[in-house]
Design an enzyme around this catalytic site. Structure first.
Site, PDB file in Angstrom:
ATOM      1  N   VAL A  56       0.819  -1.204   0.000  1.00 14.62           N
ATOM      2  CA  VAL A  56       0.000   0.000   0.000  1.00 14.62           C
ATOM      3  C   VAL A  56       0.857   1.260   0.000  1.00 14.62           C
ATOM      4  O   VAL A  56       1.985   1.261   0.486  1.00 14.62           O
ATOM      5  CB  VAL A  56      -0.960   0.046   1.221  1.00 14.62           C
ATOM      6  N   CYS A  57       0.291   2.328  -0.563  1.00 15.40           N
ATOM      7  CA  CYS A  57       0.841   3.679  -0.453  1.00 15.40           C
ATOM      8  C   CYS A  57      -0.364   4.605  -0.329  1.00 15.40           C
ATOM      9  O   CYS A  57      -1.432   4.164   0.109  1.00 15.40           O
ATOM     10  CB  CYS A  57       1.745   4.031  -1.633  1.00 15.40           C
ATOM     11  N   LYS A  58      -0.255   5.848  -0.709  1.00 12.18           N
ATOM     12  CA  LYS A  58      -1.389   6.765  -0.558  1.00 12.18           C
ATOM     13  C   LYS A  58      -2.487   6.491  -1.580  1.00 12.18           C
ATOM     14  O   LYS A  58      -3.659   6.398  -1.232  1.00 12.18           O
ATOM     15  CB  LYS A  58      -0.928   8.220  -0.653  1.00 12.18           C
ATOM     16  N   MET A  84      -4.182   3.917   0.550  1.00 17.20           N
ATOM     17  CA  MET A  84      -4.697   4.258   1.865  1.00 17.20           C
ATOM     18  C   MET A  84      -5.876   5.218   1.801  1.00 17.20           C
ATOM     19  O   MET A  84      -6.703   5.246   2.703  1.00 17.20           O
ATOM     20  CB  MET A  84      -3.585   4.826   2.746  1.00 17.20           C
TER      21      MET A  84
END
Length: 105
Positions: A56-58, A84
């Site tokens: 995951v990242c933003k 996210m």
């Protein structure tokens, strides 16, 4: 993989790898996730588990890059499209290291 495809709660044995920067992580992340910023993946590769991993990242761009590279290294990884931001929008649980309620920045 979209947020709708991610079981809630997360299944036992699924590792979550968060590749965001430290300030992003501190404001809100998935409890129990492993934090390795994208730029540090090559030097911290030995720390990564071999089990299936949700990256995951933003929003999904950095994690997409991480997934492509990690797959080339032989890792079983999938990208969370929407990152996210989608996790937060779906009301999934997060924790914060700031003493404030968790948020995605």
């Amino acid at each position: 993989m979209s947020i709708a495809q991610v079981p809630d709660p997360l299944p036992e044995g699924l590792v979550v790898l968060d590749v965001r920067e430290p300030d992003e992580w501190a404001h809100g992340h998935i409890e129990g996730a492993l934090h390795v910023p994208l730029s540090l993946l090559p030097v911290r590769l030995a720390e990564l588990p071999t089990e299936q991993t949700l990256v995951v990242c933003k929003v999904g761009g950095r994690s997409g890059q991480a997934v492509m590279w990690l797959q080339q290294q032989g890792y079983d990884v999938v990208n969370l499209a929407g990152g996210m931001l989608d996790w937060e929008a779906a009301g999934r649980p997060m924790v914060s290291d700031t003493g404030q309620p968790p948020v995605v920045i």
